[in-house]
Motif scaffolding. Structure first.
Motif, PDB file in Angstrom:
ATOM      1  N   VAL A  35      29.461  -0.074 -16.040  1.00  0.00           N
ATOM      2  CA  VAL A  35      28.311   0.774 -16.379  1.00  0.00           C
ATOM      3  C   VAL A  35      27.459   1.119 -15.168  1.00  0.00           C
ATOM      4  CG1 VAL A  35      26.211   0.920 -17.777  1.00  0.00           C
ATOM      5  CG2 VAL A  35      28.267  -0.136 -18.728  1.00  0.00           C
ATOM      6  N   TYR A  36      27.212   0.152 -14.263  1.00  0.00           N
ATOM      7  CA  TYR A  36      26.248   0.355 -13.194  1.00  0.00           C
ATOM      8  C   TYR A  36      26.860   0.838 -11.886  1.00  0.00           C
ATOM      9  CZ  TYR A  36      23.071  -2.364 -16.178  1.00  0.00           C
ATOM     10  OH  TYR A  36      22.304  -2.810 -17.212  1.00  0.00           O
ATOM     11  N   GLN A  37      27.998   0.303 -11.504  1.00  0.00           N
ATOM     12  CA  GLN A  37      28.515   0.537 -10.161  1.00  0.00           C
ATOM     13  C   GLN A  37      29.247   1.877 -10.040  1.00  0.00           C
ATOM     14  OE1 GLN A  37      30.732  -2.709  -8.478  1.00  0.00           O
ATOM     15  NE2 GLN A  37      29.320  -4.262  -9.248  1.00  0.00           N
ATOM     16  N   TYR A 153      25.337   2.900  -1.599  1.00  0.00           N
ATOM     17  CA  TYR A 153      25.836   2.262  -2.822  1.00  0.00           C
ATOM     18  C   TYR A 153      25.016   0.995  -3.040  1.00  0.00           C
ATOM     19  CZ  TYR A 153      29.804   5.413  -2.305  1.00  0.00           C
ATOM     20  OH  TYR A 153      30.593   6.540  -2.179  1.00  0.00           O
ATOM     21  N   GLY A 154      24.016   1.067  -3.910  1.00  0.00           N
ATOM     22  CA  GLY A 154      23.081  -0.029  -4.079  1.00  0.00           C
ATOM     23  C   GLY A 154      23.169  -0.672  -5.443  1.00  0.00           C
ATOM     24  N   GLY A 155      22.074  -1.324  -5.833  1.00  0.00           N
ATOM     25  CA  GLY A 155      22.002  -1.948  -7.144  1.00  0.00           C
ATOM     26  C   GLY A 155      23.040  -3.036  -7.324  1.00  0.00           C
ATOM     27  N   ALA A 156      23.752  -2.973  -8.451  1.00  0.00           N
ATOM     28  CA  ALA A 156      24.764  -3.978  -8.776  1.00  0.00           C
ATOM     29  C   ALA A 156      25.901  -3.996  -7.773  1.00  0.00           C
ATOM     30  CB  ALA A 156      25.308  -3.723 -10.182  1.00  0.00           C
ATOM     31  N   ASN A 166      17.326  -8.316 -10.157  1.00  0.00           N
ATOM     32  CA  ASN A 166      17.171  -8.033 -11.582  1.00  0.00           C
ATOM     33  C   ASN A 166      18.044  -6.832 -11.938  1.00  0.00           C
ATOM     34  OD1 ASN A 166      16.349  -7.641 -14.198  1.00  0.00           O
ATOM     35  ND2 ASN A 166      14.163  -7.527 -13.727  1.00  0.00           N
ATOM     36  N   SER A 167      19.008  -7.007 -12.841  1.00  0.00           N
ATOM     37  CA  SER A 167      19.911  -5.920 -13.206  1.00  0.00           C
ATOM     38  C   SER A 167      19.169  -4.734 -13.805  1.00  0.00           C
ATOM     39  CB  SER A 167      20.971  -6.426 -14.200  1.00  0.00           C
ATOM     40  OG  SER A 167      20.357  -6.867 -15.408  1.00  0.00           O
ATOM     41  N   GLU A 168      17.959  -4.942 -14.267  1.00  0.00           N
ATOM     42  CA  GLU A 168      17.160  -3.856 -14.835  1.00  0.00           C
ATOM     43  C   GLU A 168      16.857  -2.770 -13.806  1.00  0.00           C
ATOM     44  OE1 GLU A 168      12.691  -3.953 -16.237  1.00  0.00           O
ATOM     45  OE2 GLU A 168      13.973  -4.962 -17.714  1.00  0.00           O
ATOM     46  N   LEU A 169      16.865  -3.117 -12.523  1.00  0.00           N
ATOM     47  CA  LEU A 169      16.605  -2.132 -11.482  1.00  0.00           C
ATOM     48  C   LEU A 169      17.698  -1.069 -11.424  1.00  0.00           C
ATOM     49  CD1 LEU A 169      15.252  -4.412  -8.605  1.00  0.00           C
ATOM     50  CD2 LEU A 169      13.964  -2.982 -10.193  1.00  0.00           C
ATOM     51  N   ASN A 170      18.878  -1.347 -11.970  1.00  0.00           N
ATOM     52  CA  ASN A 170      19.913  -0.320 -12.065  1.00  0.00           C
ATOM     53  C   ASN A 170      19.477   0.831 -12.961  1.00  0.00           C
ATOM     54  OD1 ASN A 170      22.460  -1.457 -10.649  1.00  0.00           O
ATOM     55  ND2 ASN A 170      21.771  -3.165 -11.929  1.00  0.00           N
ATOM     56  N   LEU A 171      18.489   0.570 -13.815  1.00  0.00           N
ATOM     57  CA  LEU A 171      17.989   1.599 -14.726  1.00  0.00           C
ATOM     58  C   LEU A 171      16.807   2.355 -14.135  1.00  0.00           C
ATOM     59  CD1 LEU A 171      17.858  -0.607 -17.968  1.00  0.00           C
ATOM     60  CD2 LEU A 171      19.842   0.535 -16.969  1.00  0.00           C
ATOM     61  N   THR A 172      15.886   1.638 -13.493  1.00  0.00           N
ATOM     62  CA  THR A 172      14.582   2.216 -13.176  1.00  0.00           C
ATOM     63  C   THR A 172      14.324   2.472 -11.701  1.00  0.00           C
ATOM     64  OG1 THR A 172      13.589   0.011 -13.047  1.00  0.00           O
ATOM     65  CG2 THR A 172      13.598   1.077 -15.198  1.00  0.00           C
ATOM     66  N   ALA A 173      15.031   1.791 -10.800  1.00  0.00           N
ATOM     67  CA  ALA A 173      14.721   1.923  -9.379  1.00  0.00           C
ATOM     68  C   ALA A 173      15.222   3.238  -8.815  1.00  0.00           C
ATOM     69  CB  ALA A 173      15.339   0.759  -8.595  1.00  0.00           C
ATOM     70  N   ASP A 174      14.521   3.740  -7.797  1.00  0.00           N
ATOM     71  CA  ASP A 174      15.022   4.899  -7.061  1.00  0.00           C
ATOM     72  C   ASP A 174      16.350   4.551  -6.397  1.00  0.00           C
ATOM     73  OD1 ASP A 174      12.822   6.414  -7.697  1.00  0.00           O
ATOM     74  OD2 ASP A 174      11.756   5.964  -5.840  1.00  0.00           O
ATOM     75  N   PRO A 175      17.239   5.524  -6.184  1.00  0.00           N
ATOM     76  CA  PRO A 175      18.456   5.237  -5.417  1.00  0.00           C
ATOM     77  C   PRO A 175      18.095   4.673  -4.045  1.00  0.00           C
ATOM     78  CG  PRO A 175      18.599   7.397  -6.443  1.00  0.00           C
ATOM     79  CD  PRO A 175      17.188   6.923  -6.644  1.00  0.00           C
ATOM     80  N   LEU A 190      32.144  -7.723   3.038  1.00  0.00           N
ATOM     81  CA  LEU A 190      30.802  -7.642   3.629  1.00  0.00           C
ATOM     82  C   LEU A 190      30.110  -6.354   3.207  1.00  0.00           C
ATOM     83  CD1 LEU A 190      29.591  -8.542   7.131  1.00  0.00           C
ATOM     84  CD2 LEU A 190      29.310  -6.182   6.382  1.00  0.00           C
ATOM     85  N   ASP A 191      28.841  -6.493   2.870  1.00  0.00           N
ATOM     86  CA  ASP A 191      27.971  -5.356   2.550  1.00  0.00           C
ATOM     87  C   ASP A 191      26.626  -5.630   3.212  1.00  0.00           C
ATOM     88  OD1 ASP A 191      26.448  -3.333   1.511  1.00  0.00           O
ATOM     89  OD2 ASP A 191      26.565  -3.993  -0.571  1.00  0.00           O
ATOM     90  N   THR A 192      26.246  -4.809   4.184  1.00  0.00           N
ATOM     91  CA  THR A 192      24.939  -4.955   4.828  1.00  0.00           C
ATOM     92  C   THR A 192      24.253  -3.598   4.849  1.00  0.00           C
ATOM     93  OG1 THR A 192      23.768  -5.743   6.799  1.00  0.00           O
ATOM     94  CG2 THR A 192      25.889  -4.647   7.161  1.00  0.00           C
TER      95      THR A 192
END
Length: 411
Positions: A35-37, A153-156, A166-175, A190-192
């Motif tokens: 759903v998120y990624q 590529y952020g969030g989850a 907080n997984s909720e940021l996948n809904l409300t946070a700016d990209p 690795l992801d930095t």
């Protein structure tokens, strides 16, 4: 759609084995992955193609917090990203469009980086909807190393431990926007990244702000092995400051970290997919400033989960001492967001959760989750009224999500 051309028997066996492994991994896909990624890998076969993509996530989430820790709230709405996707070469991908956020029942939105909704951040407001430009430029140096500029590529996709994000940021946070390096080696993932949330001009009346993040998985063996062992190492830092503003605010630098070990038992027999055990030690340190009443702290997080068909069952135990999470669920922290400068002494929490996710077709996925949080808050240290004891509190949240992400070939 293009296909591999198989010339010999050995190649057929190799391809069949690869498809079996890939299928097994997809069968155990969890709600965040479905759903998120978004897929970060560039497909070299798309060279010269132009797509119109409509990326949309519809959500209804309700948080029932029966605690002085933080008030409860409901999030009904959706975000929408119409964009053009172009592959000028086999290793370059360009995406351009807009990102908009809508909540049902309002036409007023804070004009600021969304990181801690529903708290209002900033004084200015926009109307009708919250809209931002969207641009991602991505180049693959090889099949294993990629550089991303613009909207990353952020969030989850960062795969941060639950107390840190907080997984909720996948809904409300700016990209998230800035710079990102992705590296996928057999022994390390690795992801930095740098997520720049506030830009300032000379003599500006606000501080510049950004996040720096690091998420590493050290693999002891191959992820598709029957027993896969890996060691996550994570760091997250928030900085507010700058040298060209005219504010009297002090520089603020706060850090989170996590390190631990995890085991995935890949079953792939009938409806049973995977059993996972995870253990992390988390840290918090306020390097500069006085944004929070606590200087440093730590926490321990142990989680056991099982994938059965399209369901995922999870149980976890959390204990911390003076820990503060920058982007995590407030229930994982020691400070009270309802009482100024108050914090809980050595709070603990047991969580039980179940989620359901299903992909209906390419670009269409449904997710449902329910989480119960039994928090053992201990004593509340309130500078204004003194120390008082707070008993155990039960909190829960549930949500329904539907991701729509079709692409239409134009050229």
């Amino acid at each position: 759609m293009e296909y591999f051309r198989i010339k010999g028997g050995s190649e057929r066996w190799l391809l069949a084995a690869w498809l079996a492994v890939a299928g097994a991994v997809r069968l155990d896909a969890q709600l965040p992955e479905r759903v998120y990624q978004s897929v970060s890998r560039i497909d070299s076969l798309q060279k010269g193609k132009l797509y119109v993509t409509v990326d949309n996530l519809n959500f209804f989430r309700n948080n029932e917090w029966a605690t002085v820790m933080t008030p409860g709230y409901t999030l009904p709405g959706f975000w929408l990203q119409p964009k053009m996707t172009y592959y000028p070469s086999k290793n370059i991908k360009i995406e351009a469009g807009i990102h908009s956020l809508w909540f049902w029942g309002t036409n007023r939105y804070p004009s600021y980086a969304y990181s801690q909704l529903p708290q209002w951040e900033g004084e200015a407001a926009s109307y009708v909807m919250h809209v931002l430009p969207y641009l991602r430029a991505q180049v693959a140096f090889s099949d294993r190393v990629q550089l991303v500029l613009g909207d990353i590529y952020g969030g989850a996709g960062h795969r941060l431990a639950e107390p840190l994000y907080n997984s909720e940021l996948n809904l409300t946070a700016d990209p998230e926007s800035g710079l990102q390096l992705l590296c996928n080696l057999p022994w390390m993932e690795l992801d930095t990244w740098v997520n720049w949330t506030e830009f300032i001009y000379r003599s500006d009346v606000k501080q510049e702000a950004f996040y720096y993040g690091l998420s590493v998985r050290l693999n002891a063996n191959r992820p598709e092995s029957p027993f896969h062992v890996y060691f996550p190492l994570q760091a997250l830092a928030q900085h507010q400051g700058g040298q060209i503003d005219v504010t009297d605010l002090p520089v603020q630098t706060v850090l989170n970290s996590a390190a631990g070990a995890a085991l995935d038992w890949n079953l792939c027999h009938g409806p049973f997919r995977q059993i996972s055990l995870e253990w992390n030690v988390t840290g918090y340190y306020q390097h500069a400033g006085n944004q929070w009443p606590l200087k440093s702290g730590y926490g321990t997080y142990t989680a056991l989960s099982a994938g059965i068909a399209d369901f995922r069952f999870k149980s976890a135990y959390w204990r911390c001492d003076r820990f503060i999470s920058l982007l995590g669920n407030p229930l994982f922290g020691a400070p009270s967001l309802s009482i100024e400068d108050a914090y809980f002494e050595r709070p603990g929490m047991v969580t039980l959760g179940v989620s359901y996710s299903r992909s209906f077709a390419t670009g269409y996925a449904l997710g449902i989750d329910f989480d119960l949080y039994q928090r053992f808050a201990g004593r509340l240290n309130d500078p204004a009224s003194g120390i008082s004891r707070v008993g155990a509190k039960s909190n829960y949240s549930f949500g329904v999500y539907f991701r729509v992400n079709p692409s239409f070939l134009i050229k």
